[in-house]
Design a protein around this motif. Structure first.
Motif, PDB file in Angstrom:
ATOM      1  N   ALA A   1       0.829  -1.202   0.000  1.00  0.00           N
ATOM      2  CA  ALA A   1       0.000   0.000   0.000  1.00  0.00           C
ATOM      3  C   ALA A   1       0.868   1.259   0.000  1.00  0.00           C
ATOM      4  CB  ALA A   1      -0.927  -0.004   1.216  1.00  0.00           C
ATOM      5  N   LEU A   2       1.930   1.256   0.785  1.00  0.00           N
ATOM      6  CA  LEU A   2       2.816   2.420   0.826  1.00  0.00           C
ATOM      7  C   LEU A   2       3.614   2.560  -0.463  1.00  0.00           C
ATOM      8  CD1 LEU A   2       4.111   2.140   4.507  1.00  0.00           C
ATOM      9  CD2 LEU A   2       2.349   3.661   3.591  1.00  0.00           C
ATOM     10  N   ALA A   3       3.947   1.421  -1.080  1.00  0.00           N
ATOM     11  CA  ALA A   3       4.662   1.475  -2.355  1.00  0.00           C
ATOM     12  C   ALA A   3       3.769   2.045  -3.452  1.00  0.00           C
ATOM     13  CB  ALA A   3       5.175   0.093  -2.739  1.00  0.00           C
ATOM     14  N   GLN A   4       2.490   1.653  -3.440  1.00  0.00           N
ATOM     15  CA  GLN A   4       1.560   2.191  -4.434  1.00  0.00           C
ATOM     16  C   GLN A   4       1.367   3.687  -4.256  1.00  0.00           C
ATOM     17  OE1 GLN A   4      -2.008  -0.123  -4.147  1.00  0.00           O
ATOM     18  NE2 GLN A   4      -1.043  -2.007  -4.892  1.00  0.00           N
ATOM     19  N   ALA A   5       1.492   4.149  -3.002  1.00  0.00           N
ATOM     20  CA  ALA A   5       1.406   5.584  -2.744  1.00  0.00           C
ATOM     21  C   ALA A   5       2.732   6.287  -3.028  1.00  0.00           C
ATOM     22  CB  ALA A   5       0.993   5.824  -1.295  1.00  0.00           C
ATOM     23  N   ARG A   6       3.740   5.536  -3.501  1.00  0.00           N
ATOM     24  CA  ARG A   6       5.060   6.064  -3.855  1.00  0.00           C
ATOM     25  C   ARG A   6       5.777   6.709  -2.670  1.00  0.00           C
ATOM     26  NH1 ARG A   6       5.657   5.712  -9.235  1.00  0.00           N
ATOM     27  NH2 ARG A   6       3.779   5.585 -10.535  1.00  0.00           N
ATOM     28  N   GLU A   7       5.505   6.143  -1.482  1.00  0.00           N
ATOM     29  CA  GLU A   7       6.233   6.620  -0.304  1.00  0.00           C
ATOM     30  C   GLU A   7       7.452   5.762  -0.021  1.00  0.00           C
ATOM     31  OE1 GLU A   7       3.817   8.334   3.013  1.00  0.00           O
ATOM     32  OE2 GLU A   7       2.244   7.125   2.090  1.00  0.00           O
ATOM     33  N   ILE A   8       7.397   4.504  -0.428  1.00  0.00           N
ATOM     34  CA  ILE A   8       8.534   3.615  -0.286  1.00  0.00           C
ATOM     35  C   ILE A   8       8.721   2.877  -1.603  1.00  0.00           C
ATOM     36  CG2 ILE A   8       8.136   3.301   2.191  1.00  0.00           C
ATOM     37  CD1 ILE A   8       7.060   0.478   1.504  1.00  0.00           C
ATOM     38  N   ALA A   9       9.856   2.210  -1.723  1.00  0.00           N
ATOM     39  CA  ALA A   9      10.114   1.357  -2.882  1.00  0.00           C
ATOM     40  C   ALA A   9      10.498  -0.019  -2.375  1.00  0.00           C
ATOM     41  CB  ALA A   9      11.223   1.941  -3.745  1.00  0.00           C
ATOM     42  N   LEU A  10      10.029  -1.062  -3.073  1.00  0.00           N
ATOM     43  CA  LEU A  10      10.317  -2.440  -2.706  1.00  0.00           C
ATOM     44  C   LEU A  10      11.248  -3.028  -3.742  1.00  0.00           C
ATOM     45  CD1 LEU A  10       6.712  -3.626  -1.750  1.00  0.00           C
ATOM     46  CD2 LEU A  10       8.515  -2.816  -0.227  1.00  0.00           C
ATOM     47  N   ASP A  11      12.382  -3.538  -3.283  1.00  0.00           N
ATOM     48  CA  ASP A  11      13.345  -4.204  -4.151  1.00  0.00           C
ATOM     49  C   ASP A  11      13.527  -5.622  -3.635  1.00  0.00           C
ATOM     50  OD1 ASP A  11      13.831  -2.051  -5.847  1.00  0.00           O
ATOM     51  OD2 ASP A  11      15.303  -1.184  -4.476  1.00  0.00           O
ATOM     52  N   GLY A  12      12.621  -6.517  -4.051  1.00  0.00           N
ATOM     53  CA  GLY A  12      12.725  -7.893  -3.585  1.00  0.00           C
ATOM     54  C   GLY A  12      12.535  -7.971  -2.083  1.00  0.00           C
ATOM     55  N   ALA A  13      13.566  -8.406  -1.385  1.00  0.00           N
ATOM     56  CA  ALA A  13      13.479  -8.559   0.061  1.00  0.00           C
ATOM     57  C   ALA A  13      13.886  -7.302   0.801  1.00  0.00           C
ATOM     58  CB  ALA A  13      14.357  -9.728   0.520  1.00  0.00           C
ATOM     59  N   TRP A  14      14.040  -6.166   0.098  1.00  0.00           N
ATOM     60  CA  TRP A  14      14.540  -4.942   0.698  1.00  0.00           C
ATOM     61  C   TRP A  14      13.519  -3.826   0.551  1.00  0.00           C
ATOM     62  CZ3 TRP A  14      19.248  -5.459   3.110  1.00  0.00           C
ATOM     63  CH2 TRP A  14      19.969  -6.604   2.787  1.00  0.00           C
ATOM     64  N   VAL A  15      13.539  -2.929   1.518  1.00  0.00           N
ATOM     65  CA  VAL A  15      12.633  -1.779   1.515  1.00  0.00           C
ATOM     66  C   VAL A  15      13.465  -0.512   1.647  1.00  0.00           C
ATOM     67  CG1 VAL A  15      10.593  -0.733   2.587  1.00  0.00           C
ATOM     68  CG2 VAL A  15      10.961  -3.203   2.750  1.00  0.00           C
TER      69      VAL A  15
END
Length: 701
Positions: free
Chosen positions: A483-497
């Motif tokens: 949800a936070l990634a869709q809001a472009r507040e965080i980015a998810l790179d596999g097992a990393w945030v």
């Protein structure tokens, strides 16, 4: 309205029902022979407003109190029957206690056999009954003299029942369907039929249902509600339901089963409850006390686990019921417990939580949760629960265990302004305020991590979850991150945030060291660069520091670890892919020796390079021969690499590969080996990216 009788044996319950309805509820041959009721009996009476009143006649003998309990669970109104010549007797008191424990709050007393006594006796028994009712749910109830022989008083009782039916509100049909089965039989030409009182919701012809706790699926073929054919049965109706299922017969059914909506099937055997012990008990109910539990039409053995102190006679306390076999129930259902010898009723109460924990069940946190769960209003209970640790819950389970209607879930989310995190078929919810706190602290944790570790691409998901407050279950936490990634507040790179927009940066010292290392990996020696130990010696920097730097550069996709501690520039790896493509175009299959000659390297290093490409699917190996995989041709190439000329034999495949498949370079889900730290953004000698599906042409070769 469903009316139930109660009272001592031979006080005239069955005769009274027959006088009111014209139906003899004693249907068994043994009942006729002995002149007493042994099993439940049923009758119906049309009311003046077109409604139909259902009667459940129960046995009064002490040996059949368990049968009485099976019928009492679904009644709305009780007629307590007391014979004028006998007065209040043992089963009168026990039945009254059961009615009190089950919370049947409406009823009257029929003072039967009034024709056998004089006025003084009637007055004395009436006073005795009033005193007995004092302090129970029937305190102040009307006491009406009646004689089934002369018919005196029967019309008065019938009138009171019709008035009560008009006065009392019909049970709400909200919630999902549940029917407590008290009979199951087979009718010729019809099939399997179950009867019982609908406890909640409604059922229609054609509905898919399930028998619980056995879990047998079935379909509703026809319905008879309140002794009339109907397309629907609602809460409060006494129904006969014709069901069909694969191999289903009456032998698969028993009294105490619950026919319910299939989404409600979740039998429980550890149930937290509020228990009230009757004042007449000789001693408190202690730890692991054995009892017989009666719920709806089911009877099952159970043990009492105290959640507080021992429950003394006349008092109420929190307990956990550990059952010998699971039952189908709902939070808020009432129950009765009797001693294991079936001689007396000990107490009863209400189910609070069907999923009582087997450990840590007496902690202050758990007791606080039970206090919130005890709220009868679902919205109030949910709001209170979300203000207590762990500050979240599975909303689908909450709704299922309360038999709430399917549309109640979105209504609760909307009305309470909850944050819902979708996890499969369920949703984990937090209060709006708790989500705001979670959101703020999670972003703060990421900011702090990036400030302290500018050379790392992010923090691991599990490590971040353990630091988050509240700590969510792993699936719900991943949903929150999405949800936070869709809001472009965080980015998810596999097992990393990481925070959106954050990029790994080299420190000034790392930049300086890389400036000295890069030339050693380039130039004429690019196909045979020095290993980490050799680089450390050449520039006089500790080996561990060089290894750390090279790992970091691997995350930035500047280098690739082809073999352990042997790093090649990304451009060099791309160049070697081009060499392999040319060899494959010229020869179809090529050998390690041919590749070695092209890169002018030793056999050992050439084999390590080819094995690296084998692992990442760039080359396809069969024995000692290899060929290029055109679908991986661009894996290590950069956008500046030139595609082969159109007249090159490899052009069709190579051109198709360019832009045809997104490069996996930059993906963070590859690790540098067993027990070694992950290398993000590039590949190493031990990592295996997912292979693209092999096309049909490749499979045939």
């Amino acid at each position: 309205m469903i009316i139930g009788t109660a009272g001592h044996i031979d006080h005239g319950k069955t005769s009274l029902v027959r006088a009111i309805t014209g139906v003899d509820t004693d249907r068994l041959k043994e009942e006729k022979a002995r002149g007493i009721s042994i099993d439940l009996g049923f009758a119906y009476m049309p009311a003046g407003d077109g409604a139909v009143l259902g009667f459940i006649d129960v046995p009064g003998h002490e040996k059949f109190v368990h049968t009485m309990l099976a019928g009492a669970g679904g009644i709305d109104f009780v007629v307590l029957v007391v014979a004028a010549d006998d007065g209040v007797m043992p089963q009168t008191r026990e039945h009254l206690a059961i009615i009190d424990l089950l919370g049947v709050r409406h009823g009257l007393v029929a003072l039967t056999k009034a024709d056998l006594v004089d006025a003084d006796r009637l007055a004395a028994v009436t006073a005795e009954i009033a005193a007995t009712l004092d302090g129970t749910v029937l305190a102040g109830a009307e006491i009406l003299p009646v004689s089934t022989v002369t018919g005196a008083g029967v019309a008065d009782i019938r009138a009171r029942l019709e008035a009560a039916n008009a006065r009392l509100a019909r049970r709400a049909a909200e919630g999902r369907f549940r029917l407590a089965v008290d009979r199951a039989f087979t009718l010729s030409g019809t099939g399997t039929v179950v009867t019982g009182t609908v406890l909640s919701g409604e059922v229609r012809v054609g509905d898919r249902v399930m028998l619980s706790p056995s879990g047998r699926p079935a379909r509703v073929r026809s319905i008879r509600a309140q002794d009339r054919a109907s397309d629907i049965g609602r809460a409060g109706d006494r129904c006969g339901i014709n069901i069909a299922g694969d191999g289903l017969s009456k032998d698969d059914l028993s009294r105490g089963d619950v026919l319910l909506a299939d989404t409600l099937h979740a039998p429980a055997d550890h149930i937290d409850a509020r228990l009230r012990v009757l004042p007449g008990e000789p001693k408190p109910v202690g730890q692991w006390f054995p009892v017989r539990l009666h719920h709806a039409a089911r009877e099952v053995g159970a043990r009492i686990v105290l959640l507080e102190e021992a429950v003394k006679p006349g008092e109420t306390g929190l307990v956990q019921l550990v059952l010998d076999a699971p039952i189908a129930a709902a939070a808020g259902d009432r129950f009765v417990i009797r001693d294991t010898s079936a001689q007396r009723t000990i107490g009863g109460g209400v189910f609070l939580d069907l999923r009582g924990p087997a450990r840590k069940r007496r902690t202050p946190e758990r007791l606080a949760q039970l206090g919130a769960i005890a709220e009868p209003d679902a919205a109030v209970a949910l709001a209170h629960l979300l203000d207590l640790p762990p500050f979240h819950l599975d909303l689908a389970t909450f709704a299922r265990d309360r038999a709430l209607a399917s549309d109640a879930v979105p209504a609760l989310i909307r009305d309470l302004d909850l944050k819902a995190l979708s996890v499969g078929d369920t949703a984990v919810v937090l209060s709006g305020a708790r989500w705001a706190t979670f959101h703020e602290r999670l972003l703060g944790t990421l900011d702090t991590f990036h400030a302290d570790n500018p050379d790392l691409p992010g923090i691991g998901i599990e490590r971040l979850r353990m630091q988050a407050e509240p700590r969510l279950p792993a699936p719900a936490f991943k949903a929150a991150l999405q949800a936070l990634a869709q809001a472009r507040e965080i980015a998810l790179d596999g097992a990393w945030v990481r925070r959106a927009g954050f990029e790994v940066r080299l420190t000034p010292l790392d930049e300086a060291n890389w400036a000295r290392v890069a030339p050693l990996l380039a130039g004429e020696e690019r196909f045979r660069p020095p290993r980490v130990r050799d680089i450390a010696g050449l520039i006089e920097v500790p080996e561990a520091e060089i290894r750390r730097l090279m790992k970091l550069l691997g995350r930035l996709a500047r280098v690739d670890e082809v073999a352990h501690d042997h790093f090649f520039l990304r451009a060099t790896v791309g160049e070697m892919v081009g060499i392999i493509a040319r060899l494959s175009a010229a020869h179809g299959n090529f050998t390690a020796a041919q590749f070695r000659d092209e890169v002018e390297n030793g056999r050992k290093v050439a084999i390590q390079i080819l094995e690296f490409f084998d692992r990442h699917g760039v080359t396809l190996r069969r024995g000692d021969l290899r060929r290029i995989n055109p679908h991986r041709l661009d894996l290590f190439r950069t956008s500046s690499d030139d595609a082969p000329a159109d007249n090159s034999p490899a052009a069709p495949d190579a051109v198709a590969a360019h832009g045809g498949e997104a490069s996996l370079v930059g993906r963070p889900d590859f690790k540098s080996g067993r027990g070694r730290e992950p290398v993000l953004g590039g590949f190493d000698s031990h990592s295996l990216p997912p292979l693209s599906p092999t096309p049909p042409k490749e499979k045939r070769q």
